[in-house]
Design an enzyme around this catalytic site. Structure first.
Site, short mmCIF file in Angstrom:
data_model
loop_
_atom_site.label_atom_id
_atom_site.label_comp_id
_atom_site.label_asym_id
_atom_site.label_seq_id
_atom_site.Cartn_x
_atom_site.Cartn_y
_atom_site.Cartn_z
N TRP A 103 47.04 44.54 52.65
CA TRP A 103 47.98 43.13 51.90
C TRP A 103 49.59 43.85 52.05
CZ3 TRP A 103 45.79 39.09 53.55
CH2 TRP A 103 45.08 38.59 54.07
N ASP A 173 51.83 41.52 43.60
CA ASP A 173 50.86 40.66 44.39
C ASP A 173 49.76 41.03 43.57
OD1 ASP A 173 48.77 39.49 46.57
OD2 ASP A 173 49.51 40.55 48.07
N LYS A 197 40.43 33.97 43.89
CA LYS A 197 39.53 34.94 43.48
C LYS A 197 38.95 34.44 42.20
CE LYS A 197 41.52 37.55 47.87
NZ LYS A 197 40.55 37.58 47.97
N1 PMP Z 1 46.91 39.69 48.82
C1 PMP Z 1 46.04 40.19 48.57
C2 PMP Z 1 46.18 40.96 47.87
C3 PMP Z 1 44.20 39.22 49.23
O1 PMP Z 1 43.44 39.61 48.36
C4 PMP Z 1 44.94 38.40 49.86
C5 PMP Z 1 43.93 36.93 50.00
N2 PMP Z 1 42.33 38.56 50.21
C6 PMP Z 1 46.40 37.62 50.15
C7 PMP Z 1 47.39 38.59 49.84
C8 PMP Z 1 45.93 36.84 50.79
O2 PMP Z 1 45.63 35.42 50.44
P1 PMP Z 1 45.87 33.81 51.03
O3 PMP Z 1 45.05 34.39 51.63
O4 PMP Z 1 45.88 32.70 49.96
O5 PMP Z 1 47.20 34.22 51.96
#
Ligand code: PMP
Length: 363
Positions: A103, A173, A197
């Protein structure tokens, strides 16, 4: 238990049963409005009250200071990978990134298009099995901001303590561990999280930011991309994801009724302890991460020898036993149990029992 399974999905993920029950009760006629929240104008008094309850809930639970705004946006955490640099990056002040997994890689891909950045530390050469140590991190005091991912959903690591960046804003994040533990919000310039989540359903992204940081954005930045717009319009510049915000309010209410973050935090520690103990106990399973950096939300494990045949069997048989979503992410393979706030202790105990049984039959 109404035919429900134990859900270990990484996100969208399990929601608290009392929240779903309440949503069901209120679905057709919310508080005598004669309609569902889904059918309400986002400009109505009723919805404004829901929005305020969601905001006040998270403010109270996290202890968000007055000089921070709470925004309810869309586009997922992924849009924040672009929106943050669009608003906070200043020329001549490269962004510092703590690169710790898939991420932060996604965040870097957006930075490649929008800003100059440098890696303040990375553990990529060790396949992200651990987080950088204090001694390995080199912050630039002239950075626009520092990007960190508090919990690496895929690699299964989590910062137990956050590095101290001095006066440079820390942007976190927190998609996969927001509200899983107490934090000091004032140590962050900006926190963002996709809701799917720990906060509620997909489609909602929560951004918590120090209001003065929003003023750094250039006037030419398009309207929807400016945090300033959403602060000024109180997340009602355009139609927000109303039903997702309503469910988030119910989740905030649930957390408060459970006893707040200290209770949730303790329960999360207990669940993680139960599961890591089961993994460590015999040598049949192993967790690939460094112990001190282990995530309490996303627990990765493999069958020793990286037995993909047995791991596939584990997924198959656990599914039959009502334990859903245990297949590991394709990039790290193996198994993963996501045990967010709403995942009950009983679900983890059930998984531990299943692991013991599986080992007996296959070990
Ligand atoms: N950052 C983290 C730490 C994640 O776990 C995720 C999704 N699993 C995201 C960003 C991306 O999120 P989204 O699908 O809401 O764009």
């Amino acid at each position: 238990m109404t035919g429900r399974v134990y859900n270990f999905n990484a996100g969208p993920a399990v929601l608290p049963l009392p929240v779903l029950e309440r949503a069901k009760e209120e679905l057709l006629n919310f508080e005598n409005s004669g309609m569902s929240v889904m059918e309400m104008s986002h400009r109505s008094k009723e919805f404004e009250s829901i929005l305020a309850r969601a905001e006040n809930g998270i403010r109270k639970i996290l202890g968000i200071p007055e000089d921070y705004a709470v925004l309810f946006l869309q586009g997922g955490a992924s849009l924040q990978f672009a929106m943050v640099p669009m608003n906070l990056y200043r020329e001549g002040k490269p962004v510092d990134v703590l690169h710790t997994g898939a991420w932060t890689k996604k965040a870097i891909q957006e930075l490649d298009k929008l800003a100059v950045y440098r890696l303040a530390a990375t553990t990529e050469s060790e396949k992200f099995r651990r987080l950088p140590t204090r001694a390995e991190i080199q912050f630039n005091p002239g950075a626009s901001y520092i990007h960190i991912c508090s919990n690496n959903t895929i690699y299964g690591t989590q910062w137990r303590e956050f590095p101290d960046p001095g006066d440079v804003p820390l942007v976190a994040d927190m998609s996969s561990d927001i509200l899983s533990r107490r934090i000091d919000v004032s140590r962050f310039g900006l926190i963002f999280a996709g809701a799917q989540k720990n906060l509620g359903p997909a489609g909602l992204t929560v951004v918590i930011l120090r209001k003065d940081l929003a003023e750094k954005a250039g006037e030419n930045l398009t309207t929807m991309m400016q945090y300033r717009t959403h602060i000024k319009e109180k997340s009602l510049y355009n139609t927000p994801p109303t039903f997702a915000i309503y469910i988030m309010y119910l989740v905030m209410d649930w957390i408060e009724k459970e006893g707040g973050l200290s209770v949730i935090e303790k329960r999360n520690e207990e669940k993680a302890r139960l599961l890591y103990n089961a993994i460590d106990r015999t040598g049949f399973y192993y967790n690939p991460c460094e112990k001190k950096d282990r995530s309490y939300m996303n627990v990765n494990f493999r069958i020793t020898g990286d037995r993909e045949d047995l791991e596939a069997k584990f997924v198959e048989e656990s599914k039959k036993a009502g334990l859903i979503g245990l297949k590991g992410h394709r990039s790290v393979k193996g198994l993963r149990a996501s045990i967010y706030n709403a995942h009950p202790v009983a679900g983890v105990k059930s998984l531990v029992d299943f692991m013991d049984e599986f080992q007996k039959k296959n070990g």
